[in-house]
Enzyme design. Structure first.
Site: not given
Length: 543
Positions: A293, A327
């Site tokens: 990720e 994020c």
């Protein structure tokens, strides 16, 4: 151990404590903050259950007071990395052969230890070492970590329940084996829970781990490692290796028993890892699983029918909580002109009213960014806005790193939807707004879809259901986590499995069975109950 099947009931998400004035948790965490603030500890590597001191050290400091040292940690090099791999492989067979429910019980115990015994220790370490306020630490280091530790065993039980159909004279079954080798877990600074999950999710499925924590998160991650040992994780199953990335990864990726990477971090780093693995492909025992990720350029789109107050709240929380160092943080917004005219003054006023400072002062909504390189990068983007003729700063824009790495929550308004801060990941408290004509909604959806290389999170604010459906379809691949009338942050384990595609990663959905499936190598077993004794078939016979 009995051969009976086991099913773990659906867990409940850990309750988020309020830390309001007068609550026992507020008093307890403040005492722990005081204790850790007045203590400097030495953090070793942990290899095969043993503490290893290399003499090559780094320092953990408070981001809000970078002259204050919380810990000295020892750094691993190639020699220690090889030791950790050997320790992992030595522990592998016993761990892989342990019944899955026994492995699960260890992590369920870890959840209870974190919930009851070590909650304030790990929250305080996350606050002081990673610059989180008490609420951000609570939802991450405590609640999300506990949720992973409880939900992953439940997801594992679902996987282990599935068996193939047996028909006629065959008896078919599945064996859910771990990968053949070790898994390299590389964790980021911004979420203690992610760091814990990157190491423990593959371990739950029978794998052994070499774990490299981010250098700026070693303090909380060390306490997580000690907690896992107390919970009963056997020596060598998880090996804790702080240190320089290349010093560790070069040794890992050249080893023939490298079997998987569990990663959260920058897109550039994940790209380099993928390329390095490709160069060694011919030497591996098995094709490695690469689960990552990475970055995001997460959006909020406001349709003319959007609720103004809900939008303001989502923008402030989505963009500025934990200084935008998520994020999933809202970093670009496309807002209809009629809505912008309603919210601009109020959004600016509320943003300018945000208090910023020391994490130990609970009035501060915003704290320091993680370190000097992050500060310099964020301020570089703010300077680009200040020097642009197509953008203006309407809130914030100041920074000061003299004592701590403080950046004021900043809002940029731009006339160019392709301005640099609308496209590139900043990873700081900076929100860029592009205002569009109300009639241009459909084109703005397509613009949003095509502007960024990422595909992590995004949200649509609209009370017009047709507008929601348009966004839902047009932005189908623009976000792996898509939110309707909500900020694009705050995914909860078991409720919103997390991950995105495009340049945001492999979208293996942490907090779900999908991620755990990547850490097993199933074996199908067919037992023929009445084997044939003649090789011929009926169709071979003459008329």
């Amino acid at each position: 151990m009995s051969d009976a099947g086991f099913h773990i009931p659906v867990p409940k998400n850990e309750e988020v404590l309020s830390y309001a004035p007068g609550t026992p948790e507020r008093k307890q965490v403040k005492a722990e903050l005081e204790r850790q603030s007045n203590t400097t500890i030495e953090i070793p590597l942990i290899i095969g259950g043993k503490e290893v001191y290399t003499g090559r050290t780094g320092k953990i400091v408070m981001p809000h007071d970078h002259g204050h040292v919380l810990a000295t940690y020892h750094k691993a090099g190639p020699e220690e990395t090889k030791m950790a791999i050997d320790a992992a492989l030595k522990a592998k067979n016993d761990w892989a052969n342990m019944p899955w429910v026994d492995r699960a019980s260890i992590f369920l115990k870890a959840a209870e230890l974190l919930s009851k015994k070590y909650r304030h220790l790990i929250n305080a370490a996350t606050m002081l070492g990673q610059g989180k306020n008490v609420y951000q630490a609570e939802i991450d280091a405590a609640c999300e970590s506990i949720d992973y530790l409880r939900y992953n065993p439940y997801f594992a039980s679902l996987i282990n329940q599935w068996e193939p159909v047996s028909v006629g004279d065959s008896f078919n079954r599945m064996e859910y084996r771990p990968l053949e080798g070790f898994v390299f877990a590389v964790s980021p600074f911004n979420f203690t829970a992610i760091a814990m999950n990157l190491a423990t999710a593959p371990a739950l499925m029978g794998n052994v781990i070499v774990w490299k924590p981010a250098s700026t998160a070693v303090l909380s991650n060390y306490y997580v490692m000690k907690l896992l040992q107390e919970a009963g994780v056997p020596d060598g199953v998880i090996n804790f290796l702080p240190g320089s990335g290349p010093d560790i990864s070069d040794t890992v990726f050249s080893h023939p028993y490298f079997a998987g990477l569990h990663f959260t971090g920058s897109t550039a780093t994940f790209d380099s890892f993928w390329q390095t693995v490709a160069q060694h492909m011919g030497s591996y025992k098995t094709y490695p699983r690469l689960v990552g990720e990475t970055g995001g350029k997460d959006f909020v789109i406001a349709h003319p029918s959007a609720d103004a107050d809900a939008l303001i709240t989502a923008l402030i929380r989505g963009a500025f909580e934990y200084q935008g160092q998520k994020c999933s943080a809202a970093s670009r917004a496309y807002i209809a002109k009629s809505v912008w005219d309603k919210i601009k003054a109020k959004l600016v006023e509320q943003t300018e009213s945000i208090l910023m400072g020391d994490v130990r002062d609970f009035r501060n909504f915003v704290n320091a960014v993680i370190d000097e390189p992050s500060f310099d990068k964020i301020m570089g983007y703010i300077e680009k806005a200040k020097n642009s003729n197509v953008a203006q700063i309407i809130a914030g824009g100041q920074g000061d790193k003299s004592k701590g790495y403080f950046v004021r929550p900043t809002i940029i308004e731009t006339q160019d939807p392709h301005f640099v801060t609308m496209q590139e990941e900043i990873f700081g408290p900076v929100l860029t707004v592009y205002v569009y004509e109300d009639s241009d909604y459909e084109n703005v959806l397509q613009l949003c879809n095509e502007t960024s290389p990422y595909g992590l999170t995004g949200s649509i604010f609209a009370n017009d259901r047709m507008a929601v459906e348009q966004a839902y379809e047009t932005l189908r691949f623009a976000a792996g986590n898509f939110y309707i009338n909500d900020k694009p942050t705050g995914a909860v384990v078991g409720q919103q499995p997390f991950g995105g595609a495009r340049r945001s990663g492999t979208n293996d959905k942490a907090g779900s069975p999908f991620n755990l499936m990547r850490w097993i190598s199933p074996r199908t077993i067919k037992e023929n109950l009445i084997p044939p004794t003649n090789w011929t078939y009926p169709f071979l016979q003459e008329e």
